[in-house]
Design an enzyme around this catalytic site. Structure first.
Site, PDB file in Angstrom:
ATOM      1  N   LYS A  98       0.855  -1.180   0.000  1.00 47.89           N
ATOM      2  CA  LYS A  98       0.000   0.000   0.000  1.00 47.89           C
ATOM      3  C   LYS A  98       0.892   1.231   0.000  1.00 47.89           C
ATOM      4  O   LYS A  98       1.992   1.211   0.558  1.00 47.89           O
ATOM      5  CB  LYS A  98      -0.874  -0.011   1.268  1.00 47.89           C
ATOM      6  CG  LYS A  98      -1.970   1.033   1.286  1.00 47.89           C
ATOM      7  CD  LYS A  98      -3.142   0.618   0.436  1.00 47.89           C
ATOM      8  CE  LYS A  98      -4.290   1.628   0.538  1.00 47.89           C
ATOM      9  NZ  LYS A  98      -4.057   2.896  -0.151  1.00 47.89           N
ATOM     10  N   ASN A 156     -14.062   3.850  -6.042  1.00 44.87           N
ATOM     11  CA  ASN A 156     -13.547   3.932  -4.681  1.00 44.87           C
ATOM     12  C   ASN A 156     -13.084   5.341  -4.365  1.00 44.87           C
ATOM     13  O   ASN A 156     -12.704   6.104  -5.250  1.00 44.87           O
ATOM     14  CB  ASN A 156     -12.391   2.940  -4.476  1.00 44.87           C
ATOM     15  CG  ASN A 156     -11.052   3.500  -4.913  1.00 44.87           C
ATOM     16  OD1 ASN A 156     -10.355   4.159  -4.129  1.00 44.87           O
ATOM     17  ND2 ASN A 156     -10.677   3.267  -6.171  1.00 44.87           N
ATOM     18  N   SER A 157     -13.144   5.650  -3.088  1.00 49.34           N
ATOM     19  CA  SER A 157     -12.545   6.876  -2.581  1.00 49.34           C
ATOM     20  C   SER A 157     -11.941   6.544  -1.222  1.00 49.34           C
ATOM     21  O   SER A 157     -12.468   6.898  -0.172  1.00 49.34           O
ATOM     22  CB  SER A 157     -13.593   7.992  -2.451  1.00 49.34           C
ATOM     23  OG  SER A 157     -12.975   9.190  -2.026  1.00 49.34           O
ATOM     24  N   ASN A 206       4.064   7.274  -5.748  1.00 54.29           N
ATOM     25  CA  ASN A 206       2.701   7.474  -6.236  1.00 54.29           C
ATOM     26  C   ASN A 206       2.452   8.963  -6.485  1.00 54.29           C
ATOM     27  O   ASN A 206       2.371   9.748  -5.544  1.00 54.29           O
ATOM     28  CB  ASN A 206       1.704   6.913  -5.221  1.00 54.29           C
ATOM     29  CG  ASN A 206       0.272   6.942  -5.719  1.00 54.29           C
ATOM     30  OD1 ASN A 206      -0.030   7.498  -6.767  1.00 54.29           O
ATOM     31  ND2 ASN A 206      -0.623   6.346  -4.948  1.00 54.29           N
ATOM     32  N   CYS A 259      -2.715   9.824  -6.642  1.00 54.83           N
ATOM     33  CA  CYS A 259      -3.874   9.463  -5.827  1.00 54.83           C
ATOM     34  C   CYS A 259      -4.990  10.488  -6.038  1.00 54.83           C
ATOM     35  O   CYS A 259      -4.838  11.654  -5.697  1.00 54.83           O
ATOM     36  CB  CYS A 259      -3.521   9.400  -4.351  1.00 54.83           C
ATOM     37  SG  CYS A 259      -4.937   8.899  -3.350  1.00 54.83           S
ATOM     38  N   VAL A 305      -2.162   2.649 -15.598  1.00 53.31           N
ATOM     39  CA  VAL A 305      -2.596   3.912 -14.994  1.00 53.31           C
ATOM     40  C   VAL A 305      -3.213   3.655 -13.633  1.00 53.31           C
ATOM     41  O   VAL A 305      -3.631   2.536 -13.325  1.00 53.31           O
ATOM     42  CB  VAL A 305      -3.669   4.615 -15.879  1.00 53.31           C
ATOM     43  CG1 VAL A 305      -3.091   4.996 -17.214  1.00 53.31           C
ATOM     44  CG2 VAL A 305      -4.909   3.720 -16.084  1.00 53.31           C
ATOM     45  N   SER A 346      -6.511   4.797 -11.189  1.00 53.39           N
ATOM     46  CA  SER A 346      -7.919   4.881 -11.566  1.00 53.39           C
ATOM     47  C   SER A 346      -8.242   6.226 -12.213  1.00 53.39           C
ATOM     48  O   SER A 346      -7.542   7.220 -12.009  1.00 53.39           O
ATOM     49  CB  SER A 346      -8.809   4.668 -10.338  1.00 53.39           C
ATOM     50  OG  SER A 346      -8.510   5.593  -9.323  1.00 53.39           O
ATOM     51  N   GLY A 392     -11.384  -1.210 -13.211  1.00 55.81           N
ATOM     52  CA  GLY A 392     -12.011  -2.365 -13.826  1.00 55.81           C
ATOM     53  C   GLY A 392     -12.184  -2.212 -15.326  1.00 55.81           C
ATOM     54  O   GLY A 392     -11.449  -1.483 -15.993  1.00 55.81           O
ATOM     55  N   GLY A 429      -4.805  -1.695 -15.180  1.00 61.97           N
ATOM     56  CA  GLY A 429      -6.118  -1.181 -15.554  1.00 61.97           C
ATOM     57  C   GLY A 429      -6.929  -2.164 -16.375  1.00 61.97           C
ATOM     58  O   GLY A 429      -6.569  -2.496 -17.499  1.00 61.97           O
ATOM     59  N   GLY A 475      -5.912  -4.940 -10.045  1.00 56.65           N
ATOM     60  CA  GLY A 475      -6.569  -4.245  -8.944  1.00 56.65           C
ATOM     61  C   GLY A 475      -7.980  -4.726  -8.696  1.00 56.65           C
ATOM     62  O   GLY A 475      -8.217  -5.598  -7.858  1.00 56.65           O
TER      63      GLY A 475
END
Length: 313
Positions: free
Chosen positions: A45, A69-70, A128, A131, A193, A195, A222, A250, A272
């Site tokens: 993570k 998601n958030s 990262n 985000c 990538v 999301s 997805g 992705g 993912g």
């Protein structure tokens, strides 16, 4: 003999398929399960300087075409992941791992990388830059001048193998501009990538959003994002110095998806949403499906078809 082995930053992996940061990697239990699965390795993570609770629940929702998601970067802090990975490396000296980290400014990025340097971490770092789900914080990857400044500071202070996780780009000019920046630095790889930020999914029955943070706005993953992910992988494969490899992420849920990411130029792929839905047994299935496709096409290794996407005459 068909092999799905690959290498990133001169480090070898027996399989080109692994998890995406944020999925099945929040603690030692989850990471151990991934480590013992058919995945080639794992990425942690994204660790921050301090542990974070993340956004309020519900913050993840599965749809028939993917997920929204958030999460808000919930994690146990970089130190936690560093300690765990180092324990593993002491046991399995031949296996390599990825540590993901993210700061909220360049000073925090440098502090995180100093922690990694001081810990004598032997694997690969994923910084990262993408985000999309922290309220009040824009995606760094869309601010090209800031990306340039961060990378300049990072490579003046960090000497280990390092890649960056990027958001999706949607304009040819942006591919050109970002590639020009990335090519200035000794990056090991890019990961594309993350999301697609700030989508919205609606529960038709209740006439309401399905996640709580940001009034329902969240990152889309997805099936929805596979064409965008493939475009980003191939666009950067065309533009980057060959020394900078690509991890494709992705929309991967079967062996054909893995094959297409590699065909577009990926050296490795991350899973993912499908991993979240199916669990770590997915790695065995994806690997076998990829091998079946490779066998049918007469390929024995991923180098036989990596980046060899054909165009219409």
């Amino acid at each position: 003999m068909i092999s799905t082995a690959t290498s990133i930053a001169q480090q070898k992996f027996n399989n080109c398929i692994m998890n995406a940061s944020g999925v099945w990697c929040s603690d030692e239990k989850e990471l151990t399960i991934i480590d013992n699965s058919a995945a080639g390795t794992f990425v942690t993570k994204s660790g921050t300087l301090q542990p974070r609770e993340g956004n309020p629940s519900p913050r993840y929702f599965e749809t028939s075409w993917g997920s929204i998601n958030s999460m808000g970067l919930p994690n146990r802090g970089l130190d936690y992941y560093l300690d765990f990975v180092q324990k593993l490396q002491q046991q399995k000296r031949q296996k390599h791992y990825f540590i993901s980290c993210t700061g909220f400014n360049v000073q925090e990025d440098l502090l995180l990388l100093k922690k990694i340097t001081d810990a004598d971490f032997k694997g690969i770092v994923e910084l990262n830059l993408s985000c999309p789900n922290v309220p009040g914080k824009p995606q760094t990857g869309y601010d090209f001048a800031t990306v340039d400044m961060i990378l300049k500071n990072v490579f003046e202070n960090y000497a280990g193998p390092l890649g960056v996780k990027l958001p999706p780009y949607f304009d040819i000019v942006h591919f050109n501009q970002m590639a020009q920046i990335l090519n200035k630095y000794p990056l090991a790889y890019i990961n594309c990538v993350n999301s697609i930020g700030n989508g919205l999914y609606i529960d038709d029955e209740k006439e309401q959003v399905v996640i709580k943070p940001k009034n329902g706005f969240g990152g889309i993953g997805g099936d929805y994002i596979k064409p965008t992910a493939l475009a980003n992988v191939h666009a950067f494969y065309q533009r980057l110095d060959p020394k900078i490899q690509i991890i494709g992420t992705g929309g991967i849920k079967n062996g054909q998806d893995v094959f297409e990411h590699i065909l577009c130029g990926a050296s490795m792929v991350q899973v993912g949403t499908a991993l979240m839905k199916e669990g770590p047994d997915i790695f065995e299935r994806l690997t076998q499906e990829l091998k079946t496709i490779m066998q049918a096409k007469g390929y024995s290794k991923i180098a036989d078809f990596k980046g060899k996407l054909k165009y219409l005459a």
